[in-house]
Write a protein that holds these residues in place. Structure first.
Motif, mmCIF file in Angstrom:
data_model
loop_
_atom_site.group_PDB
_atom_site.id
_atom_site.type_symbol
_atom_site.label_atom_id
_atom_site.label_comp_id
_atom_site.label_asym_id
_atom_site.label_seq_id
_atom_site.Cartn_x
_atom_site.Cartn_y
_atom_site.Cartn_z
ATOM 1 N N ARG A 18 53.354 44.220 7.625
ATOM 2 C CA ARG A 18 52.123 44.999 7.532
ATOM 3 C C ARG A 18 52.389 46.393 6.973
ATOM 4 N NH1 ARG A 18 48.915 43.786 13.124
ATOM 5 N NH2 ARG A 18 48.506 41.605 12.694
ATOM 6 N N ILE A 19 53.440 47.037 7.397
ATOM 7 C CA ILE A 19 53.795 48.375 6.907
ATOM 8 C C ILE A 19 54.157 48.289 5.425
ATOM 9 C CG2 ILE A 19 55.443 50.268 7.126
ATOM 10 C CD1 ILE A 19 55.569 49.686 10.111
ATOM 11 N N PHE A 20 54.898 47.235 5.065
ATOM 12 C CA PHE A 20 55.278 47.044 3.675
ATOM 13 C C PHE A 20 54.039 46.849 2.793
ATOM 14 C CE2 PHE A 20 56.632 44.220 0.182
ATOM 15 C CZ PHE A 20 57.527 45.069 -0.448
ATOM 16 N N ILE A 21 53.090 45.992 3.247
ATOM 17 C CA ILE A 21 51.865 45.755 2.488
ATOM 18 C C ILE A 21 51.025 47.029 2.437
ATOM 19 C CG2 ILE A 21 49.693 44.449 2.490
ATOM 20 C CD1 ILE A 21 51.258 42.082 3.599
ATOM 21 N N LEU A 22 50.964 47.768 3.537
ATOM 22 C CA LEU A 22 50.208 49.025 3.574
ATOM 23 C C LEU A 22 50.811 50.041 2.600
ATOM 24 C CD1 LEU A 22 47.897 50.606 4.916
ATOM 25 C CD2 LEU A 22 49.560 51.373 6.612
ATOM 26 N N CYS A 23 52.139 50.119 2.542
ATOM 27 C CA CYS A 23 52.811 51.047 1.600
ATOM 28 C C CYS A 23 52.513 50.659 0.155
ATOM 29 C CB CYS A 23 54.317 51.047 1.852
ATOM 30 S SG CYS A 23 54.782 51.914 3.335
ATOM 31 N N ILE A 24 52.547 49.374 -0.105
ATOM 32 C CA ILE A 24 52.243 48.909 -1.461
ATOM 33 C C ILE A 24 50.793 49.231 -1.803
ATOM 34 C CG2 ILE A 24 51.989 46.853 -2.910
ATOM 35 C CD1 ILE A 24 54.463 45.735 -1.604
ATOM 36 N N ALA A 25 49.877 49.027 -0.863
ATOM 37 C CA ALA A 25 48.454 49.318 -1.088
ATOM 38 C C ALA A 25 48.255 50.814 -1.347
ATOM 39 C CB ALA A 25 47.616 48.855 0.091
ATOM 40 N N VAL A 26 48.947 51.661 -0.574
ATOM 41 C CA VAL A 26 48.836 53.111 -0.765
ATOM 42 C C VAL A 26 49.392 53.509 -2.132
ATOM 43 C CG1 VAL A 26 49.673 55.351 0.069
ATOM 44 C CG2 VAL A 26 48.830 53.659 1.688
ATOM 45 N N VAL B 267 49.620 51.620 -4.825
ATOM 46 C CA VAL B 267 48.689 51.126 -5.847
ATOM 47 C C VAL B 267 47.469 52.037 -5.913
ATOM 48 C CG1 VAL B 267 47.150 49.215 -6.443
ATOM 49 C CG2 VAL B 267 49.498 48.751 -5.757
ATOM 50 N N ALA B 268 46.933 52.442 -4.773
ATOM 51 C CA ALA B 268 45.754 53.317 -4.730
ATOM 52 C C ALA B 268 46.068 54.676 -5.360
ATOM 53 C CB ALA B 268 45.273 53.482 -3.295
ATOM 54 N N VAL B 269 47.233 55.219 -5.046
ATOM 55 C CA VAL B 269 47.631 56.516 -5.629
ATOM 56 C C VAL B 269 47.774 56.373 -7.144
ATOM 57 C CG1 VAL B 269 49.499 58.221 -5.734
ATOM 58 C CG2 VAL B 269 48.685 57.403 -3.521
ATOM 59 N N ASN B 270 48.408 55.288 -7.586
ATOM 60 C CA ASN B 270 48.560 55.072 -9.037
ATOM 61 C C ASN B 270 47.208 54.934 -9.731
ATOM 62 O OD1 ASN B 270 51.326 55.251 -9.196
ATOM 63 N ND2 ASN B 270 51.645 53.069 -8.814
ATOM 64 N N ILE B 271 46.299 54.166 -9.136
ATOM 65 C CA ILE B 271 44.975 53.992 -9.737
ATOM 66 C C ILE B 271 44.234 55.323 -9.777
ATOM 67 C CG2 ILE B 271 42.716 52.923 -9.384
ATOM 68 C CD1 ILE B 271 44.179 50.422 -8.407
ATOM 69 N N GLY B 272 44.322 56.076 -8.698
ATOM 70 C CA GLY B 272 43.671 57.397 -8.657
ATOM 71 C C GLY B 272 44.250 58.343 -9.709
ATOM 72 N N ALA B 273 45.567 58.342 -9.839
ATOM 73 C CA ALA B 273 46.221 59.202 -10.826
ATOM 74 C C ALA B 273 45.829 58.788 -12.240
ATOM 75 C CB ALA B 273 47.728 59.163 -10.650
ATOM 76 N N ILE B 274 45.799 57.505 -12.491
ATOM 77 C CA ILE B 274 45.424 57.006 -13.820
ATOM 78 C C ILE B 274 43.989 57.413 -14.141
ATOM 79 C CG2 ILE B 274 44.919 54.908 -15.137
ATOM 80 C CD1 ILE B 274 47.386 53.646 -13.816
ATOM 81 N N LEU B 275 43.090 57.233 -13.196
ATOM 82 C CA LEU B 275 41.687 57.611 -13.433
ATOM 83 C C LEU B 275 41.553 59.119 -13.650
ATOM 84 C CD1 LEU B 275 39.775 55.324 -10.891
ATOM 85 C CD2 LEU B 275 39.908 55.096 -13.376
ATOM 86 N N TYR B 276 42.269 59.903 -12.855
ATOM 87 C CA TYR B 276 42.175 61.363 -12.983
ATOM 88 C C TYR B 276 42.718 61.835 -14.336
ATOM 89 C CZ TYR B 276 43.051 66.310 -12.254
ATOM 90 O OH TYR B 276 43.087 67.664 -12.390
#
Length: 116
Positions: free
Chosen positions: A4-12, A14-23
Motif C-alpha cells: 500500500r505504501i509503495f502504491i501510494l508513493c507511486i500515485a503521489v 505520478v500526481a506530482v509529475n502530472i501537476g508539473a507537466i500541466l504547470y
C-alpha cells in the motif's frame, strides 16, 4: 502494508509529475504564443522594410539607367572631339612652312591700348 505504501508513493509521484507537466506546459504554451506574436510583428516590420528597399532599388535603377545614357552620350562626344583634333592636327601637319606662317600671321588681336 508495504504494498500500500509503495502504491501510494507511486500515485503521489505520478500526481506530482502530472501537476508539473500541466504547470510547465501551460507556461510554455503562453511563452510559445507570445513568441509567435512577436515573430509575426517582426515579419510584418521586415516585409515593410523589404518593400521600402524594393522601391529604393527601383529608383536607383532608374538613376543608373539615366547615368549610363549620359555616359554613352559623353563618350560619343569625346570620340567626335578626338576625331576633330586628329583632323586638325593632320591639316596642320600637311601645311608647309609658308602656309603655317601665313595662317598664324593673319591672327588679329584687339588694337586697343591696354596700358592705361
Amino acid at each position: 502494508m508495504k504494498i500500500r505504501i509503495f502504491i501510494l508513493c507511486i500515485a503521489v509521484i505520478v500526481a506530482v509529475n502530472i501537476g508539473a507537466i500541466l504547470y510547465f506546459n501551460s507556461n510554455d504554451s503562453e511563452n510559445h504564443n507570445q513568441t509567435i506574436i512577436n515573430l509575426e510583428k517582426e515579419k510584418f516590420r521586415l516585409e515593410n522594410e523589404n518593400s521600402q528597399l524594393d522601391t529604393l532599388i527601383i529608383k536607383r535603377l532608374k538613376i543608373t539607367d539615366s547615368l549610363q545614357n549620359e555616359i554613352y552620350q559623353n563618350q560619343h562626344i569625346i570620340q567626335n572631339l578626338n576625331y576633330e583634333i586628329k583632323e586638325k592636327i593632320n591639316t596642320i601637319n600637311r601645311m608647309s612652312d609658308l602656309e603655317l606662317y601665313l595662317y598664324f600671321s593673319n591672327i588679329r588681336t584687339d588694337q586697343k591700348d591696354h596700358r592705361e
